[in-house]
Each structure stands twice: as structure tokens, then as C-alpha cells.
Design a protein around this motif. Structure first.
Motif, PDB file in Angstrom:
ATOM      1  N   VAL B   6     -48.320 -75.834-128.601  1.00  0.00           N
ATOM      2  CA  VAL B   6     -49.018 -75.085-127.557  1.00  0.00           C
ATOM      3  C   VAL B   6     -50.471 -74.920-127.997  1.00  0.00           C
ATOM      4  O   VAL B   6     -50.745 -74.448-129.098  1.00  0.00           O
ATOM      5  CB  VAL B   6     -48.363 -73.705-127.354  1.00  0.00           C
ATOM      6  CG1 VAL B   6     -49.122 -72.891-126.320  1.00  0.00           C
ATOM      7  CG2 VAL B   6     -46.906 -73.872-126.949  1.00  0.00           C
ATOM      8  N   VAL B  72     -47.223 -67.171-122.939  1.00  0.00           N
ATOM      9  CA  VAL B  72     -47.638 -67.740-124.231  1.00  0.00           C
ATOM     10  C   VAL B  72     -47.789 -66.629-125.273  1.00  0.00           C
ATOM     11  O   VAL B  72     -47.324 -66.739-126.405  1.00  0.00           O
ATOM     12  CB  VAL B  72     -48.957 -68.539-124.098  1.00  0.00           C
ATOM     13  CG1 VAL B  72     -49.542 -68.854-125.472  1.00  0.00           C
ATOM     14  CG2 VAL B  72     -48.727 -69.827-123.313  1.00  0.00           C
ATOM     15  N   GLY B 253     -41.659 -72.756-118.629  1.00  0.00           N
ATOM     16  CA  GLY B 253     -42.354 -73.957-119.088  1.00  0.00           C
ATOM     17  C   GLY B 253     -42.078 -74.288-120.542  1.00  0.00           C
ATOM     18  O   GLY B 253     -42.943 -74.785-121.257  1.00  0.00           O
ATOM     19  N   GLY B 254     -40.851 -74.032-120.982  1.00  0.00           N
ATOM     20  CA  GLY B 254     -40.481 -74.388-122.351  1.00  0.00           C
ATOM     21  C   GLY B 254     -40.933 -73.380-123.390  1.00  0.00           C
ATOM     22  O   GLY B 254     -40.949 -73.675-124.575  1.00  0.00           O
ATOM     23  N   LEU B 255     -41.283 -72.176-122.948  1.00  0.00           N
ATOM     24  CA  LEU B 255     -41.700 -71.146-123.912  1.00  0.00           C
ATOM     25  C   LEU B 255     -40.561 -70.182-124.222  1.00  0.00           C
ATOM     26  O   LEU B 255     -40.777 -69.068-124.697  1.00  0.00           O
ATOM     27  CB  LEU B 255     -42.916 -70.382-123.371  1.00  0.00           C
ATOM     28  CG  LEU B 255     -44.203 -71.208-123.350  1.00  0.00           C
ATOM     29  CD1 LEU B 255     -45.277 -70.509-122.531  1.00  0.00           C
ATOM     30  CD2 LEU B 255     -44.706 -71.456-124.763  1.00  0.00           C
ATOM     31  N   THR B 256     -39.358 -70.619-123.926  1.00  0.00           N
ATOM     32  CA  THR B 256     -38.172 -69.814-124.190  1.00  0.00           C
ATOM     33  C   THR B 256     -37.176 -70.706-124.918  1.00  0.00           C
ATOM     34  O   THR B 256     -37.151 -71.904-124.682  1.00  0.00           O
ATOM     35  CB  THR B 256     -37.553 -69.350-122.844  1.00  0.00           C
ATOM     36  OG1 THR B 256     -38.575 -68.755-122.065  1.00  0.00           O
ATOM     37  CG2 THR B 256     -36.437 -68.359-123.040  1.00  0.00           C
ATOM     38  N   ASP B 257     -36.358 -70.115-125.783  1.00  0.00           N
ATOM     39  CA  ASP B 257     -35.284 -70.890-126.398  1.00  0.00           C
ATOM     40  C   ASP B 257     -34.326 -71.363-125.300  1.00  0.00           C
ATOM     41  O   ASP B 257     -34.119 -70.654-124.322  1.00  0.00           O
ATOM     42  CB  ASP B 257     -34.529 -70.022-127.404  1.00  0.00           C
ATOM     43  CG  ASP B 257     -35.406 -69.617-128.584  1.00  0.00           C
ATOM     44  OD1 ASP B 257     -36.395 -70.328-128.842  1.00  0.00           O
ATOM     45  OD2 ASP B 257     -35.101 -68.600-129.231  1.00  0.00           O
ATOM     46  N   VAL B 258     -33.710 -72.542-125.493  1.00  0.00           N
ATOM     47  CA  VAL B 258     -32.841 -73.063-124.427  1.00  0.00           C
ATOM     48  C   VAL B 258     -31.534 -72.295-124.315  1.00  0.00           C
ATOM     49  O   VAL B 258     -30.829 -72.399-123.317  1.00  0.00           O
ATOM     50  CB  VAL B 258     -32.549 -74.582-124.544  1.00  0.00           C
ATOM     51  CG1 VAL B 258     -33.821 -75.401-124.438  1.00  0.00           C
ATOM     52  CG2 VAL B 258     -31.790 -74.911-125.819  1.00  0.00           C
TER      53      VAL B 258
END
Lengths: 349, 404
Positions: B6, B72, B253-258
């Protein structure tokens, strides 16, 4: 390794990637029924299907624009591989694509003709799995249908060309494997040497691992679907077997492994496209995990259909046999573990 | 798709440095020692220090006691806290689940002061879900709440109420209509744990984490503490439950654990790092450096494949996978290093100050809390694979007249 790195972890497919997935999903379900897969056994190649794949642009999409291609990246190629694997299509998609890309990367004027043939699908090209050692034959994937095989010899990357491919050898996965006696091949073109040769060869292997991983994901998912449908209609002692935890839970484990293996394969593809110098172990991780997923998943999916899943007549048999048959072509999962471990060791140095 | 680093703005980079420096200051050796001794997943000094800056729930707007962080910035904070010690922050994660429901369903006049206390780090909330004979079948709750005018009287007991001993409130599942089908007769009540009639008893787990059994004896709670409608508890619960189960996560947008499994996998990752560092120094019986030993290289490779699977598998499936790979590999890594793998924190020769020893004990709990892996496999069977539900005798029972 850094456990708190500030990276995105975004698996959302771009719209154009979604379209590729749908287009090839449709293509394979229309053009490659399991009856065609059966009919192509034991060679594992159907010329008609290959011709239609070529018409679809499959052989050019992954080539750079300078070589007359569409410049598609590994993410798109991996999505195609997933659909290709779902259909267990009898075509050398993976071998041909990674080898064509390696040839294009070499940017060697001597290759113009062969590359043109590879692009229009008339000349199938393949990649040897290990460096050539004199006096030893080698099992070459797609070697029974390819006239040109790329191999590492000493410090050189060499294209071996023959007029007639070596004869097919029967194998568990019904793929066009052949023993190549490289010593006997006189037509050789050195396409790269030294560091460049190593770079191109390593990249081609990485790409093959990632595309194979993606194909194994699609393959396992199709097999799972067959068994899920079976368990929803089959009864025992008055209940659908799908309601039994002894049946349902193994199915959920297959689905879980598929979901993870798919994400890893796509992530590995993304790294090859956008950040090729980072995470060099990801292609191997993708292949090892997808191979475990496919071996376990197709075995369990076949088993959960009981004796019926053990019969040749059942399509699941073809999936079971290819899980190993395709997976072990791209690399020995156990041998890859040590190289993956080396990255963990290097990360704390 | 995006897995890139990022890129931070100058402002965010400055914030990151500020957070890192601040956390280094408040996470003193005492904090780790305190957590090691109590296993509470909570530290009042840390929580209040963070709360004073709006950094405990920094994604909340400033007027709600947060700091109005962007996704973020929130991710920066999460990762910096993990860098320090995720264990101490457990109750932050637990509290955030009921806080959302409290905000959504309760009268703001009552909810706001409670939420402000939480945001300030002066109060945390625990989950009063499971019961002694219930386990993961939480819709089967029998703790009884009876309404009389503005007051509810609560009787019964809850088990596995982690954090009850340091929480101000528990988010309690109560049975309010025993005649209705079990999902339709429950009501959520936010119970102040200081109330008369509440008794909290410690349960020690072998991961070191403390949990509790909580007894409710004629506990009186005002109706204003009800969260959502009477007998509508299942709906209220769904938001917090789905989040705990990694269902319908906003991936930002991918800023969290899956999945929640990523947190579990970090314990495995830390162990792998410790084993790798150890292998660079330790030698085998023939004097060879263990980092060159094929067995060590392959074992670390195998652990890495599983780790990657654990952090890459999405949603409820990721929760199952992460627990499975942690259980398997924590044990395998212990075998790999040999007897020193048995040495806990603060002992001579322990690896990574006991990380390897701890991971094997910690792993076992991950297969159970937040819903067992079997509960999750049932969720996956129905929601991912679309398999039919089992017709189990207890699935649709009416609780009235059922004596246990």
C-alpha cells in the motif's frame, strides 16, 4: 517472513478478467464434453478441439504484441487454465502457452518461423521438465505431439526440433507424454545462454506451475460438483446421504481446499505479472497446494460415490486419474518443499 | 486483483510512525507479563491510553470516540497492534461485535454513553452466548429473562463467557418465549456485570487464556438495556455472528484479512520464523547447520504451504482451514526442533521465548471458540455447497416443558 506487511489482499477480478473466465467457461462446456475427453484417450489430444482453441485466440492471447499476440498476462492465462482444467480438455494448452512465451521472450531472429507456427497453432511446442543429461531419455509433457521442445543444456537454453514427434507412452493421466531421446536430435537452436537462459527457463517453469495449479483447481471443482449432485439424490436408510456429516464434512473440506488453492494460484499469477521479483516461492506453493487439493479432492469425491465412483464408466474416474496425471507433470511436490523452505529460512536472515 | 504494497501518503506515513512510536511506549514489558499471568486478552492501561486518542476503535467518527480513520489508516493501526501483541487486544475485537448492535438497536440516549465508555477504553463487552449444556448451539439458549413492567429478571448460567471478569457488560442471549420455536423466542439484553446476582467463576484453558462461567440469579435489568425487539434476538445476533464467522465481510479493497483465520495463522507464522532463526544457529548430530538440513528445509516448506493456504482461504472456509493448519503444523514444528520445543516462556533455551511451546497449546482452542470447526463445516455444507439440512431431532424443538 513479515507477518504485518501493509499490503493489499484483494482477489476481486477486474471486469475484463471476468469476461475471459466466462468466455472460456462457455467455450469448454460447449466444445469439450466429457465424451470428447473419453474419445481422445489414451493420447489426450483432439485436433478438432485444438483448432477451435486456436480460433478462439488461445495460442496468441498470451504472446507479447511484438510477437503478434494480445499481451495477456498470467492472471488471464490462469483463468483460462482453470476452465481448461474443469473440462480436462485434451489439448496442450499449458505446455504450448508457456513454451511459446519463453520463445518470444528470447527474442531470437532464428525463432521467427517457429514462433509464427506456434502462434497459429500449427506447430505445438513444449518444455522439458529437467535439464538434459547425455545418455538419459526424458519424459516430455506433450512430447508425443510437439515437434519442438525447449530444454536446458549446460548453460544454454536449446530448442530441439524433430520432423516427427517421439511416440506416445501410455500414462495415468492420458496426456501426450513421450520419451524424448535428446541425444538423437540433431536439429538444435540455442536460444539463450547464461543468466538470460536461466531467467527464461525459470520463468517458464514458474508459469507452468501456476497454470497447472489453476487447472487442478478447476478439475477438482468439477469433480466435487459431480459428487455433490450425487449425494443430493442418493439415499441411505431413509435420508439423503448429503445430510450425513460423514459425507457432508469431507465435501466441505474439498470445497475449502479449492477456495484456498484458487486464491493462491491467482495470487501467484498476479505476482508473476506485476511483482516478479518478490515472493519467488509462490508458484511452487501454488502447485504443491493445488496438487494436494486435487489428489485429495478427486479421491474423496470418487470415494463418496462408493463403488460407482470406482468405475471407469463414471466421469469422476477421468478426474481422479488426471489429478495425479497432470499435477506431477509440472513438478515433484516434495522436491519443491525444500525450495519453499529455503525462502522461509532466507526471510529471517 | 491487487497484492501490492500500500502506497502511503505523506500524512499516512507520518501517522504510521506516530502510531508505532506510541505503541512502543505503551506496550511495556509489564503489559506482556500481565497478559502472560492473567490470560485476559485485556490491559486497562493499554486500552485507556489508546482510547484517550480515539485509537481503540479508530474507524469510528470522532464524535463517537473514534478518530475517523480511513480504511488504510485503520489497517495501519491493526497491523501495528499485531506487531506489538495481538493477545492483549482480544477484548477489543470481542467488544466491537456487540458495539455495532448496541449502536443500531438501542435508544441513543442509553447507548451513547455506554459506547463512549467503550471507545475510551474504560469499558469492554463480552459475549454471553454459550451455556453449560449448549456449546455452539447458541439458539438453544435457556437462560431465562422474564419481563415485569420496565424490568427484566434473568436466571440461568452461561459458559465460555471470555472476558466476563474484566467486562462492564455482557451481550446476553436470553430465552423470553419458551413456547416459540427456538430461534424465535430469544431476546438480546446488555447486562451490566456489576449487577446484583451475577457470579463469575474462572475457567482456565491450557492455552493460558482465561474464560468464565457466569451465573445469573434473579438479576434485575432495566428494559432500556434490551438490544432490539423482544423475541427478535436472532436477527440482532446475526450481524455480530456473521462477522465472527467471516460471512459477508467488507473486504475494503483488500485492506481486511480474508477470514478470521488469518489471525490464527500469524501464530503459526511467528513459530515458523522462530524455527527458521533457530535453524540458522543450531547444528545437527554431525555438526551440520540445520538450515541446510533437508528435513528442516522440507518441514518449513510444508508449513509454509499450509500457512499460505490458511491466509488465502476466504470466509468461513478460511476459519476452518486456518485452525486445521495451525493444529497440524504447531505440533510438527515442535517435533522438528525436538525437546527444546517443550520449553515455555522465560525458561533457559526456549525457542522464541516459548513461541513454539505456546503455539501447540494455543492451536487447540482455535478449533473451538467462536463456533467449532464442525459448526463451520455445517455452515459451509449448507451455504457454500447447498447441501440439504440434516433433519436432527433437536433442530426444531420447542423448549417448553423440556426438563434437563
Amino acid at each position: 517472513m513479515d507477518l504485518v506487511e501493509l499490503r493489499r489482499n484483494d482477489y476481486t477480478l477486474e471486469e475484463v478478467s471476468q469476461e475471459v473466465l466466462v468466455a472460456f467457461g462457455d467455450f469448454f462446456s460447449d466444445q469439450c464434453p466429457t465424451s470428447l475427453v473419453r474419445a481422445s484417450q489414451p493420447l489426450g489430444f483432439d485436433q478438432g478441439l485444438w483448432d477451435r482453441l486456436v480460433e478462439m485466440g488461445t495460442t496468441t492471447m498470451g504472446l507479447p504484441e511484438s510477437a503478434g499476440g494480445d499481451g495477456a498476462g498470467m492472471v488471464e492465462l490462469a483463468l483460462v487454465a482453470e476452465e481448461f482444467g474443469r473440462a480436462i480438455a485434451p489439448a496442450p494448452y499449458i505446455e504450448h502457452i508457456v513454451t511459446s512465451r519463453a520463445l518470444a521472450a528470447a527474442d531470437n531472429p532464428a525463432l521467427v518461423e517457429i514462433l509464427a507456427g506456434a502462434a497459429d497453432g500449427s506447430r505445438i511446442v513444449a518444455l522439458a521438465s529437467a535439464p538434459i543429461t547425455p545418455g538419459a531419455k526424458q519424459l516430455v509433457p506433450a512430447g508425443a505431439i510437439a515437434k519442438d521442445v525447449l530444454a536446458f543444456v549446460g548453460e544454454d537454453l536449446v530448442l530441439f526440433s524433430v520432423d516427427t514427434p517421439f511416440p506416445h507412452v501410455a500414462n495415468q493421466g492420458s496426456t501426450p507424454l513421450a520419451w524424448w531421446d535428446f541425444d538423437s536430435v540433431s536439429q538444435r537452436t540455442v536460444i539463450a545462454t547464461g543468466d538470460e537462459a536461466l531467467r527464461i527457463y525459470t520463468r517458464a517453469h514458474d508459469e507452468r506451475m501456476v497454470l497447472t495449479a489453476a487447472a487442478l483447481v478447476g478439475m477438482t471443482e468439477y469433480a466435487l460438483g459431480l459428487t455433490v449432485e450425487f449425494t443430493k439424490t442418493r439415499e441411505t436408510m431413509g435420508v439423503l446421504i448429503a445430510t450425513l456429516q460423514g459425507v457432508a464434512f469431507p465435501l466441505t473440506d474439498i470445497a475449502t481446499n479449492i477456495a484456498g488453492a484458487r486464491n493462491i494460484a491467482r495470487k501467484a499469477a498476479w505476482y508473476l505479472d506485476f511483482s516478479p521479483d518478490e515472493r519467488p516461492e509462490l508458484p511452487a506453493i501454488a502447485l504443491v497446494y493445488a496438487s494436494q487439493t486435487a489428489t485429495h479432492g478427486t479421491q474423496q469425491a470418487a470415494h463418496l460415490q462408493g463403488g460407482l465412483g470406482f468405475t471407469v464408466e463414471n466421469d469422476i474416474s477421468m478426474y481422479f486419474l488426471r489429478a495425479k496425471g497432470w499435477g506431477s507433470i509440472a513438478g515433484d511436490p516434495n522436491a519443491l518443499l525444500a525450495t519453499i523452505g529455503d525462502q522461509v529460512l532466507a526471510s529471517v536472515k | 486483483m491487487d497484492f501490492g504494497l500500500v502506497e502511503l501518503s505523506a500524512e499516512d506515513r507520518a501517522l504510521q510512525s506516530e502510531i508505532r512510536a506510541f505503541l512502543a511506549e505503551i506496550f511495556t514489558p509489564d503489559v506482556f507479563q500481565h497478559e502472560h499471568e492473567t490470560g485476559s486478552g485485556f490491559n486497562p492501561k493499554v486500552y485507556e491510553a489508546l482510547g484517550a486518542r480515539g485509537w481503540l476503535y479508530p474507524e469510528l467518527p470522532v464524535e463517537q470516540g473514534g478518530a475517523g480513520f480511513t480504511p488504510v489508516q485503520k489497517r495501519i493501526m491493526e497491523l501495528e497492534l499485531i506487531r506489538q501483541d495481538a493477545r492483549v487486544m482480544m477484548m477489543q475485537g470481542t467488544s466491537s461485535l456487540p458495539m455495532a448492535a448496541v449502536r443500531k438497536y438501542m435508544d441513543p440516549a442509553v447507548a451513547d454513553p455506554i459506547l463512549k465508555e467503550c471507545a475510551a477504553g474504560r469499558a469492554v463487552m463480552c459475549l454471553g452466548y454459550s451455556e453449560p449444556d449448549g456449546g455452539s448451539d447458541i439458539a438453544n439458549a435457556k437462560v431465562r429473562a422474564v419481563q415485569d413492567g420496565d424490568m427484566w429478571t434473568i436466571n440461568g448460567s452461561k459458559m465460555w463467557t471470555t472476558g466476563a471478569h474484566i467486562s462492564t457488560y455482557t451481550f446476553l442471549i436470553t430465552r423470553t418465549d419458551p413456547e416459540a420455536p427456538k430461534h424465535k423466542g430469544i431476546t438480546m439484553i446488555l447486562v451490566p456485570l456489576k449487577s446484583e446476582g451475577v457470579t463469575i467463576q474462572a475457567i482456565r484453558t491450557f492455552s493460558g487464556e482465561r474464560t468464565n462461567i457466569v451465573y445469573y440469579e434473579d438479576v434485575q435489568v432495566h428494559d432500556s438495556m434490551r438490544v432490539g425487539g423482544v423475541n427478535n434476538g436472532w436477527t440482532v445476533l446475526h450481524g455480530p455472528l456473521d462477522e465472527e464467522h467471516s460471512i459477508g465481510l467488507d473486504m475494503n479493497g483488500g485492506l481486511t484479512d480474508v477470514s478470521v483465520g488469518t489471525g490464527m495463522c500469524r501464530v503459526l507464522g511467528a513459530s515458523m520464523n522462530e524455527v527458521a532463526s533457530w535453524a540458522h544457529k543450531a547444528t545437527g548430530s554431525k555438526g551440520q547447520l540445520l538450515a541446510d538440513d533437508i528435513r528442516v528445509r522440507e518441514s518449513l516448506g510444508a508449513a509454509m504451504v499450509d500457512y499460505e493456504a490458511g491466509i488465502s482461504t476466504p470466509g468461513p472456509m478460511g476459519r476452518v482451514k486456518a485452525s486445521d493448519v495451525l493444529v497440524k503444523n504447531a505440533a510438527a514444528l515442535q517435533d522438528l526442533v525436538g525437546t527444546v520445543g517443550l520449553l515455555p516462556m522465560n525458561t533457559e533455551g526456549s525457542i522464541g521465548n516459548g513461541d513454539i511451546e505456546y503455539a501447540h497449546r494455543f492451536a487447540q482452542g482455535t478449533a473451538t471458540y467462536g463456533g467449532t470447526v464442525e459448526v463451520f463445516r455445517t455452515i459451509i455444507a449448507q451455504h457454500v455447497l447447498g447441501l440439504p439440512k440434516a433433519q436432527l431431532p433437536g433442530a426444531k424443538v420447542f423448549l417448553a416443558g423440556k426438563k434437563k
